[in-house]
Design an enzyme around this catalytic site. Sequence first.
Site, mmCIF file in Angstrom:
data_model
loop_
_atom_site.group_PDB
_atom_site.id
_atom_site.type_symbol
_atom_site.label_atom_id
_atom_site.label_comp_id
_atom_site.label_asym_id
_atom_site.label_seq_id
_atom_site.Cartn_x
_atom_site.Cartn_y
_atom_site.Cartn_z
ATOM 1 N N LEU A 148 -10.787 -0.797 4.165
ATOM 2 C CA LEU A 148 -11.887 -1.773 4.252
ATOM 3 C C LEU A 148 -11.518 -3.090 3.596
ATOM 4 C CD1 LEU A 148 -15.639 -1.249 3.551
ATOM 5 C CD2 LEU A 148 -14.386 -2.860 2.120
ATOM 6 N N ASN A 164 -13.186 -6.773 2.346
ATOM 7 C CA ASN A 164 -14.376 -7.635 2.237
ATOM 8 C C ASN A 164 -13.973 -9.041 1.806
ATOM 9 O OD1 ASN A 164 -14.420 -5.636 -0.105
ATOM 10 N ND2 ASN A 164 -16.030 -6.936 -0.868
ATOM 11 N N ASP A 165 -14.469 -9.570 0.727
ATOM 12 C CA ASP A 165 -14.365 -11.017 0.455
ATOM 13 C C ASP A 165 -12.940 -11.583 0.518
ATOM 14 O OD1 ASP A 165 -16.713 -9.982 -0.489
ATOM 15 O OD2 ASP A 165 -16.511 -10.760 -2.508
ATOM 16 N N GLN A 170 -10.450 -8.684 -0.802
ATOM 17 C CA GLN A 170 -10.904 -7.417 -1.360
ATOM 18 C C GLN A 170 -10.509 -6.312 -0.406
ATOM 19 O OE1 GLN A 170 -13.247 -6.736 -4.409
ATOM 20 N NE2 GLN A 170 -11.558 -8.162 -4.697
ATOM 21 N N TYR A 185 -12.168 -7.000 -8.718
ATOM 22 C CA TYR A 185 -13.168 -7.669 -7.884
ATOM 23 C C TYR A 185 -12.770 -9.124 -7.594
ATOM 24 C CZ TYR A 185 -16.701 -3.959 -7.616
ATOM 25 O OH TYR A 185 -17.401 -2.829 -7.309
ATOM 26 N N SER A 186 -13.646 -9.811 -6.877
ATOM 27 C CA SER A 186 -13.311 -11.125 -6.312
ATOM 28 C C SER A 186 -12.969 -12.184 -7.342
ATOM 29 C CB SER A 186 -14.479 -11.627 -5.457
ATOM 30 O OG SER A 186 -14.507 -10.887 -4.271
ATOM 31 N N ARG A 245 -19.624 -11.981 -12.257
ATOM 32 C CA ARG A 245 -18.339 -11.817 -11.546
ATOM 33 C C ARG A 245 -17.986 -12.991 -10.642
ATOM 34 N NH1 ARG A 245 -21.541 -7.456 -9.678
ATOM 35 N NH2 ARG A 245 -22.518 -7.810 -7.664
ATOM 36 N N ASP A 246 -16.818 -12.839 -10.021
ATOM 37 C CA ASP A 246 -16.321 -13.723 -8.973
ATOM 38 C C ASP A 246 -15.975 -15.127 -9.480
ATOM 39 O OD1 ASP A 246 -17.069 -11.481 -7.537
ATOM 40 O OD2 ASP A 246 -18.908 -12.363 -6.760
#
Length: 460
Positions: free
Chosen positions: A22, A24-25, A41, A84-85, A143-144
């Site tokens: 998978l 994602n971002d 991600q 994470y991002s 986050r991010d």
Amino acid sequence: MKQSAKQDEYDLAYHIRPPKGLLNDPNGLIQYKGVYHVFYQWNQQDTTHQTKSWGHVSSKDLIHWETHPPALEPVDWFDRNGCYSGSAVEADGKLYLFYTGNVRGEDGSRTSYQCMAVSEDGVHFEKKGPLFEQPPGYTGHVRDPKVWQDAEGIWWMILGAQREDLSGDCIVYHSQNLIDWDYDGPLIVERPKLGYMWECPDLCLFAEKDIFVFSPQGMDVLGDEFQNFYQTGYITGQFKANGKFEWDKESVFKELDRGFEFYAPQTFIDDTGRRILLGWLGVMDPAVEAAVPTRKDGWLHALTFPREIIMEEGRLKQRPVKEIAQMRKPVSIASQSSTTQTIVLPSLQSELQIQWKEAAEEMKLEIRKAVQIAYSSADQRLIVSRTNWLSKEIEERAVHLQNGLHSLQLLIESSLLELFINDGEEVFSLRYFVEDENEKNIKWAETAIDSRETTLYQLD
Ligand code: FRU
């Protein structure tokens, strides 16, 4: 990516997809030593939102992508439940990544560490660990990190956050050296109250006005707006030297993309000064994600084609980067009756452009019998509809075009569409899946005729 993608019926040729698992971002977008780097991600194990690492591809031209080993893997105490991002910058010739280490407690609690990693060759990264403690007043949802340097040499970092009162927010830090960070508090003094969490913040500074882009979770549907599970949009204003964004309070939160699948975009400025955006062509909606037909081939989701974003006369416009021209092979459009025009797509990687001499009156366009685009000047509403692969029902997204419909540009892949309207004033991104065996070979679009010019390209 083009080379490594497995051959399957919903494969993508010019959009970044994961080889398996998978995606994602988009993360860490940067042009470093002349080469474009895109991280994302990535759950390498399966098509669920677990164990996120940073997938990595690079390109000299934003068209041909080379796959690299994952840049970050969630194997340390400070990121053990996910890298994470985050974002990337260049300093002293090195490439720095900033990301969030996600750590879950046995009781289900969550701690977020803002971390750094560094590389000298753009391929191998050394983790430097967490940078600072999170400020009081916020939950574990911080986050991010998006980091950039201003003209005075100050480094800024903005983070998506959730306050202890469970409202979304964005907080700011600054640094002289990328290592020591001072906390500046919330980005916006009186912020708009939108949702319970803001993810993936980004600031795009333009000469005319700035925009603050973020992805709030938990907004209510409002007419044609905010129809997706989570939203991504922007407010306008100005980023000041004190680290505050003074937003134009009369400006409303405007969605960046009106399609069914678009979330968590990130932008960067390349060596030519363009601001380029990539977004996740997906939305976290567990039931809908679980039913995406590509899961049978072991992969899920994709990124948008890179878009240049510009501010023109106070309006934000998004256009596929001009490098797309390298892929274009013009194809003539044959069959036409007095009322409809059937355009046979040269392949499932095509681009269709329609330009109206005056504004369009009535427009109907159907792609592979799977996606319908309709517009009427009577109410100036443009509607995009498709069959939802889970409910099997027709669903739609729509936008009101204040100045009418003048042009359409459609990027087509075997299971994905990006629709740019009026030179990029509005955009719709979506996946579609032709599942009926009898319809799988359909490679045409049919449109109702009026006065206009249509151009078709095969993208190779
Ligand atoms: C947005 C997001 C980010 C987070 C990442 C985890 O889609 O939830 O906030 O860093 O995905 O994969």
